[in-house]
Design a protein around this motif. Structure first.
Motif, PDB file in Angstrom:
ATOM      1  N   ALA A  15     -19.289  -5.277  10.714  1.00  0.00           N
ATOM      2  CA  ALA A  15     -18.430  -6.083  11.577  1.00  0.00           C
ATOM      3  C   ALA A  15     -17.468  -5.175  12.333  1.00  0.00           C
ATOM      4  N   GLU A  16     -16.756  -5.747  13.259  1.00  0.00           N
ATOM      5  CA  GLU A  16     -15.766  -4.966  14.012  1.00  0.00           C
ATOM      6  C   GLU A  16     -14.583  -4.580  13.132  1.00  0.00           C
ATOM      7  N   TYR A  17     -14.279  -5.418  12.128  1.00  0.00           N
ATOM      8  CA  TYR A  17     -13.190  -5.127  11.196  1.00  0.00           C
ATOM      9  C   TYR A  17     -13.588  -5.597   9.806  1.00  0.00           C
ATOM     10  N   ALA A  18     -13.028  -4.964   8.775  1.00  0.00           N
ATOM     11  CA  ALA A  18     -13.339  -5.344   7.398  1.00  0.00           C
ATOM     12  C   ALA A  18     -12.093  -5.199   6.531  1.00  0.00           C
ATOM     13  N   LEU A  19     -11.911  -6.149   5.631  1.00  0.00           N
ATOM     14  CA  LEU A  19     -10.799  -6.096   4.682  1.00  0.00           C
ATOM     15  C   LEU A  19     -11.241  -5.324   3.442  1.00  0.00           C
ATOM     16  N   ILE A  20     -10.422  -4.343   3.028  1.00  0.00           N
ATOM     17  CA  ILE A  20     -10.691  -3.574   1.818  1.00  0.00           C
ATOM     18  C   ILE A  20      -9.619  -3.907   0.788  1.00  0.00           C
ATOM     19  N   ARG A  21     -10.056  -4.439  -0.335  1.00  0.00           N
ATOM     20  CA  ARG A  21      -9.109  -4.844  -1.374  1.00  0.00           C
ATOM     21  C   ARG A  21      -8.507  -3.620  -2.048  1.00  0.00           C
ATOM     22  N   ASP A  22      -7.245  -3.719  -2.386  1.00  0.00           N
ATOM     23  CA  ASP A  22      -6.549  -2.713  -3.191  1.00  0.00           C
ATOM     24  C   ASP A  22      -6.947  -1.300  -2.763  1.00  0.00           C
ATOM     25  N   ILE A  23      -6.647  -0.960  -1.521  1.00  0.00           N
ATOM     26  CA  ILE A  23      -7.192   0.264  -0.937  1.00  0.00           C
ATOM     27  C   ILE A  23      -6.731   1.522  -1.659  1.00  0.00           C
ATOM     28  N   ASP A  24      -5.550   1.508  -2.259  1.00  0.00           N
ATOM     29  CA  ASP A  24      -5.095   2.680  -3.012  1.00  0.00           C
ATOM     30  C   ASP A  24      -6.056   3.011  -4.161  1.00  0.00           C
ATOM     31  N   ALA A  25      -6.717   2.001  -4.700  1.00  0.00           N
ATOM     32  CA  ALA A  25      -7.622   2.191  -5.837  1.00  0.00           C
ATOM     33  C   ALA A  25      -9.091   2.197  -5.440  1.00  0.00           C
ATOM     34  N   ASN A  26      -9.399   1.837  -4.189  1.00  0.00           N
ATOM     35  CA  ASN A  26     -10.801   1.604  -3.828  1.00  0.00           C
ATOM     36  C   ASN A  26     -11.277   2.326  -2.583  1.00  0.00           C
ATOM     37  N   ALA A  27     -10.537   3.305  -2.095  1.00  0.00           N
ATOM     38  CA  ALA A  27     -10.991   4.076  -0.936  1.00  0.00           C
ATOM     39  C   ALA A  27     -10.730   5.550  -1.193  1.00  0.00           C
ATOM     40  N   ALA A  28     -11.421   6.398  -0.441  1.00  0.00           N
ATOM     41  CA  ALA A  28     -11.250   7.844  -0.611  1.00  0.00           C
ATOM     42  C   ALA A  28     -11.210   8.527   0.742  1.00  0.00           C
ATOM     43  N   ARG A  29     -10.284   9.448   0.900  1.00  0.00           N
ATOM     44  CA  ARG A  29     -10.254  10.266   2.110  1.00  0.00           C
ATOM     45  C   ARG A  29     -11.486  11.175   2.132  1.00  0.00           C
ATOM     46  N   ILE A  30     -11.974  11.452   3.317  1.00  0.00           N
ATOM     47  CA  ILE A  30     -13.168  12.277   3.477  1.00  0.00           C
ATOM     48  C   ILE A  30     -12.742  13.706   3.781  1.00  0.00           C
ATOM     49  N   VAL A  42       0.850  -1.198   0.000  1.00  0.00           N
ATOM     50  CA  VAL A  42       0.000   0.000   0.000  1.00  0.00           C
ATOM     51  C   VAL A  42       0.882   1.243   0.000  1.00  0.00           C
ATOM     52  N   ARG A  43       0.558   2.215  -0.871  1.00  0.00           N
ATOM     53  CA  ARG A  43       1.401   3.395  -1.035  1.00  0.00           C
ATOM     54  C   ARG A  43       0.789   4.665  -0.460  1.00  0.00           C
ATOM     55  N   ASP A  44      -0.526   4.882  -0.674  1.00  0.00           N
ATOM     56  CA  ASP A  44      -1.107   6.210  -0.448  1.00  0.00           C
ATOM     57  C   ASP A  44      -1.823   6.377   0.881  1.00  0.00           C
ATOM     58  N   PHE A  45      -2.110   5.315   1.574  1.00  0.00           N
ATOM     59  CA  PHE A  45      -2.886   5.411   2.806  1.00  0.00           C
ATOM     60  C   PHE A  45      -2.082   4.922   3.999  1.00  0.00           C
ATOM     61  N   ARG A  46      -2.427   5.473   5.168  1.00  0.00           N
ATOM     62  CA  ARG A  46      -1.713   5.158   6.398  1.00  0.00           C
ATOM     63  C   ARG A  46      -2.690   4.761   7.496  1.00  0.00           C
ATOM     64  N   VAL A  47      -2.190   4.015   8.461  1.00  0.00           N
ATOM     65  CA  VAL A  47      -2.982   3.652   9.636  1.00  0.00           C
ATOM     66  C   VAL A  47      -3.458   4.928  10.330  1.00  0.00           C
ATOM     67  N   GLY A  48      -4.718   4.930  10.733  1.00  0.00           N
ATOM     68  CA  GLY A  48      -5.300   6.079  11.414  1.00  0.00           C
ATOM     69  C   GLY A  48      -6.132   6.976  10.526  1.00  0.00           C
ATOM     70  N   GLU A  49      -6.021   6.849   9.200  1.00  0.00           N
ATOM     71  CA  GLU A  49      -6.799   7.701   8.295  1.00  0.00           C
ATOM     72  C   GLU A  49      -8.246   7.204   8.215  1.00  0.00           C
ATOM     73  N   LEU A  50      -9.153   8.176   8.038  1.00  0.00           N
ATOM     74  CA  LEU A  50     -10.569   7.877   7.874  1.00  0.00           C
ATOM     75  C   LEU A  50     -10.899   7.838   6.388  1.00  0.00           C
ATOM     76  N   VAL A  51     -11.533   6.759   5.939  1.00  0.00           N
ATOM     77  CA  VAL A  51     -11.809   6.594   4.512  1.00  0.00           C
ATOM     78  C   VAL A  51     -13.247   6.148   4.276  1.00  0.00           C
ATOM     79  N   ALA A  52     -13.802   6.615   3.154  1.00  0.00           N
ATOM     80  CA  ALA A  52     -15.095   6.139   2.679  1.00  0.00           C
ATOM     81  C   ALA A  52     -14.858   5.030   1.666  1.00  0.00           C
ATOM     82  N   ILE A  53     -15.743   4.043   1.683  1.00  0.00           N
ATOM     83  CA  ILE A  53     -15.594   2.872   0.830  1.00  0.00           C
ATOM     84  C   ILE A  53     -16.781   2.778  -0.112  1.00  0.00           C
ATOM     85  N   PRO A  54     -16.555   2.799  -1.420  1.00  0.00           N
ATOM     86  CA  PRO A  54     -17.676   2.599  -2.357  1.00  0.00           C
ATOM     87  C   PRO A  54     -18.122   1.138  -2.332  1.00  0.00           C
ATOM     88  N   PRO A  55     -19.356   0.863  -2.727  1.00  0.00           N
ATOM     89  CA  PRO A  55     -19.829  -0.530  -2.731  1.00  0.00           C
ATOM     90  C   PRO A  55     -19.129  -1.396  -3.762  1.00  0.00           C
TER      91      PRO A  55
END
Length: 350
Positions: A119-134, A70-83
């Motif tokens: 769930a308490e935790y969720a796996l997000i695939r390829d987060i650099d391509a599939n998440a967005a900072r809010i 993972v290149r662009d995201f770090r632990v502690g960041e808040l992200v929105a996840i598209p379906p």
């Protein structure tokens, strides 16, 4: 970890499951807010999911672990996840069909082929391509609703190819249909005819830009639209709700050469008006476009900009709020019952 899942045989409930771990391009988030969707309810009811599949594809969370690539995201960041969190490394994705990256409607992996967000935790695939900072001035509630409701409604307006000054029919004014009304307005529609009956949804449709309301309980909707448009038909129709005959109604309500954008989910289809019909023009060189809403980081970032810069606010869709992971089931059961006052429920987990 604790999670709310499809149990099989049309049932949903709580399970205990191993916490996911992040490797490669993936990340693990702690979901902080989720919104149960009617498709969660539908998928459980028709028993199309693997037993113990965790539900939920509308939400946001805090990153708690990232894979080594993972290149662009770090632990502690808040992200929105598209379906839709597709595999971007497939030929269909490269051809512009990421929603169908591994076959029909396989881009929406969360809660379908992979565990979702309830769930308490969720796996997000390829987060650099599939998440967005809010962005700082975008509320968490707005970000959650942007992921699916705003996304799908706006996509309906895009599929219908709404042009400035168009007369647009929006068939169905649930949460997606309401965002389709907003999407048509954003794209410059002149007249927006919304079809629905629930008083609160009618009020919201007007708030988001509807100029006319057609109540399907007061007569044939095709006839009503036919008369409203001086027997010319609408330029386009966004099909965002209705029964199995909705697509046929949508086709009949647009003029010759018009366009139908469908974001409704059908288990079966009614008859399409191929020949001339009493109210409408049959097929008449009309175009029908439909599909799963887009996903990925770039799409999500653009949706958040619409909210950030005041173009649209999806939060009035929220009619019910819950707090605590344990309340996910209450929100899910509410979506099952669909009382008349419900538009959208949201759950703050932490």
């Amino acid at each position: 970890m604790k999670a709310f899942a499809c149990l099989g045989s049309g049932r949903a409930g709580w399970i205990e499951k191993d916490r996911p771990r992040a490797t490669g391009f993936d990340a693990v988030i702690r979901p902080l807010m989720v919104a149960p969707c009617t498709s969660d309810v539908h998928n459980v009811a028709i028993d199309c999911l693997k037993p113990n599949r965790i539900l939920g594809h509308e939400g946001l969370g805090e990153i708690v672990e990232v894979g080594e690539l993972v290149r662009d995201f770090r632990v502690g960041e808040l992200v929105a996840i598209p379906p839709v969190t597709p595999d971007w490394r497939t030929v269909p994705s490269q051809l512009g069909a990421h929603q169908h990256c591994s076959g029909l409607i396989t881009g929406q992996k969360l809660s379908n082929s992979e565990d979702g967000l309830m769930a308490e935790y969720a796996l997000i695939r390829d987060i650099d391509a599939n998440a967005a900072r809010i962005p700082e001035n975008v509320s968490r509630e707005a970000a959650v609703l942007a992921a699916d409701m705003l996304n799908t409604g706006l996509y309906g307006a895009e599929l219908a190819d709404v042009q400035p000054g168009d007369t647009v029919v929006v068939l169905g004014i649930g949460p997606v249909g309401l965002m389709a009304v907003a999407g048509a307005r954003l794209r410059g529609a002149g007249r927006i005819i919304a079809i629905g009956s629930r008083p609160h949804c009618v009020e919201l449709a007007k708030y988001y830009g509807a100029t006319d309301i057609v109540n399907y309980k007061e007569g044939d909707v095709q006839r009503q639209v036919h008369l409203l448009t001086d027997k010319q038909g609408a330029d386009c129709c966004i099909c965002a709700g209705g029964g199995d005959d909705a697509l046929g109604q949508a086709v009949a309500m647009v003029r010759w050469g018009g366009t139908v954008g469908n974001v409704n989910y059908f288990t079966t289809y009614g008859d399409l008006p191929i020949n001339n019909v009493r109210y409408g023009f049959g097929m008449g060189n009309k175009t029908i476009r439909g599909g799963e809403c887009p996903g990925g980081r770039a799409r999500m970032e653009r949706l958040l900009k619409l909210i950030q810069y005041g173009r649209v606010d999806p939060t009035p869709l929220i009619t019910h709020r819950f707090t605590g992971l344990d309340r996910v089931e209450d929100a899910f059961r509410l979506m099952e019952r669909k009382p008349p006052e419900l538009v959208k429920a949201i759950v703050t987990l932490y």
